[in-house]
Design an enzyme around this catalytic site. Structure first.
Site, short mmCIF file in Angstrom:
data_model
loop_
_atom_site.label_atom_id
_atom_site.label_comp_id
_atom_site.label_asym_id
_atom_site.label_seq_id
_atom_site.Cartn_x
_atom_site.Cartn_y
_atom_site.Cartn_z
CB VAL A 1 61.82 -59.03 21.37
CG1 VAL A 1 61.11 -60.14 22.13
CG2 VAL A 1 61.99 -57.82 22.25
CG ASP A 2 63.40 -65.54 19.31
OD1 ASP A 2 62.25 -65.65 18.82
OD2 ASP A 2 64.22 -66.48 19.36
CG ASP A 3 56.81 -62.41 20.76
OD1 ASP A 3 56.88 -62.19 21.98
OD2 ASP A 3 55.75 -62.68 20.18
CB THR B 1 60.31 -61.67 11.87
OG1 THR B 1 60.57 -61.60 13.26
CG2 THR B 1 58.91 -61.14 11.59
N PRO C 1 63.50 -48.43 26.83
CG PRO C 1 65.78 -47.98 26.96
CD PRO C 1 64.80 -49.11 26.97
#
Lengths: 215, 215
Positions: free
Chosen positions: A117-119, A123, A190
């Site tokens: 995920v690119d939040d 980072t 999942p």
């Protein structure tokens, strides 16, 4: 009024697999010859699973052997006690790197950095700039005339890019691929499910609800 | 007669997830506080996915934060030209390790080594004995009276253990967990599938055939 629960967005393993499959043709144009998965030892998200699946789709008859997958470990300390306002959310810590010869390993390569995920993008920004620094250090050992040809090409792939204000940017000139652009919802992957059949049932229910909303 | 095709055994993502789930209660008795995934950069199999899923099932209310996952990279060179009979299949190469302070990192920990398949057992043997050597080196820096308490406890988890003659052994006293014991068939894991729906269909078909055989 009760506080609103954040919306959950559930994905089955096959959903994630097919998001990666759908991105592979575009990523193949970048011609990566190494994958660098970002892993977060004390946290949940991890680029290893997407990197592993992506490699399946990047196989070509011309390419002998698989594209190697390397891992770098990062931690984002958001709120340690005693941190100043500037430090909060600014502190990225390396927990694992490519090894002492990181720069030499990267020279001349086309490296695709992979994350789940690119939040906040913090980072990812850290990973790219630190890897670029390793490359620059290794380039200094070469004659100037050889440096341009040996400078590593980087690109980024994330399964999900959250549509929200980012705290850092991807440096200019670096191709960026996202399996899916998504609102700032809670992603239920999942591999975090205790009961995978119930998880799949809830994911299907959520999809129906969203489909009904958009009609 | 035509050469017989090796039997294929297809697994869906949910199959693998549930094999890991079913093993977790037994593994929890070992109380691991770090997971070490074996990854094989130029190859297909990898302990990262099982380690990631297993961590989900090892969460307890008492344990704050997730169990960290580390990676070690190994390559097994089976048949490089010019190798002697003794060398063939004997050469395991490290491609990534826990870092220069490997031994210190391991001291006092309960480390579970995670892999996808236990085939010849050679890489597992190599990983355990090399990690134990790192631990012994780090123990030498401690006063003798403290060494026993700090000696790392190791255990092993593999998703599948192939029932076939092994070329090396797991050292005595190391707990060994396998999600499933299986004949020497060709395992089709879902992350290697180009078409995941077709893969799932074939996996279901295979399960029906095997069920019919054993009736």
């Amino acid at each position: 009024m009760a506080a609103q629960e954040p919306e959950h967005f559930g994905l089955t393993y096959n959903d994630v697999h097919n998001l990666i499959r759908a991105s592979a043709a575009k990523i193949a144009e970048f011609k990566p010859d190494m994958l660098i998965a970002i892993v977060y030892p004390p946290c949940c998200s991890c680029g290893f699973f997407p990197a592993r699946v992506l490699r399946t789709f990047l196989k070509t008859p011309e390419r002998k052997g698989n594209i190697p997958i390397h891992a770098i470990g990062l931690s984002l300390y958001e709120s340690l006690p005693g941190m100043t306002a500037e430090q909060i959310g600014a502190e990225v810590i390396r927990t694992q790197w490519l090894g002492p010869e990181s720069g030499e390993l990267l020279l001349g390569r086309r490296a695709l950095i992979v994350d789940e995920v690119d939040d906040s993008r913090k980072t990812l920004h850290y990973a790219i700039t630190e890897l670029q620094r390793d490359v620059e250090r290794a380039l200094e050992a070469l004659p100037e005339s050889e440096r341009d040809a040996k400078r590593t090409k980087f690109a980024v792939f994330v399964v999900h890019n959250k549509l929200k204000p980012k705290l850092a940017e991807i440096p200019a000139g670096i191709p960026y691929y996202a399996g899916e652009e998504i609102e700032d919802v809670w992603l239920d992957y999942p591999w975090e499910a205790q009961d995978i059949e119930e998880h799949d049932r809830l994911a299907a229910e959520g999809k129906k609800k969203r489909a009904a909303k958009t009609q």
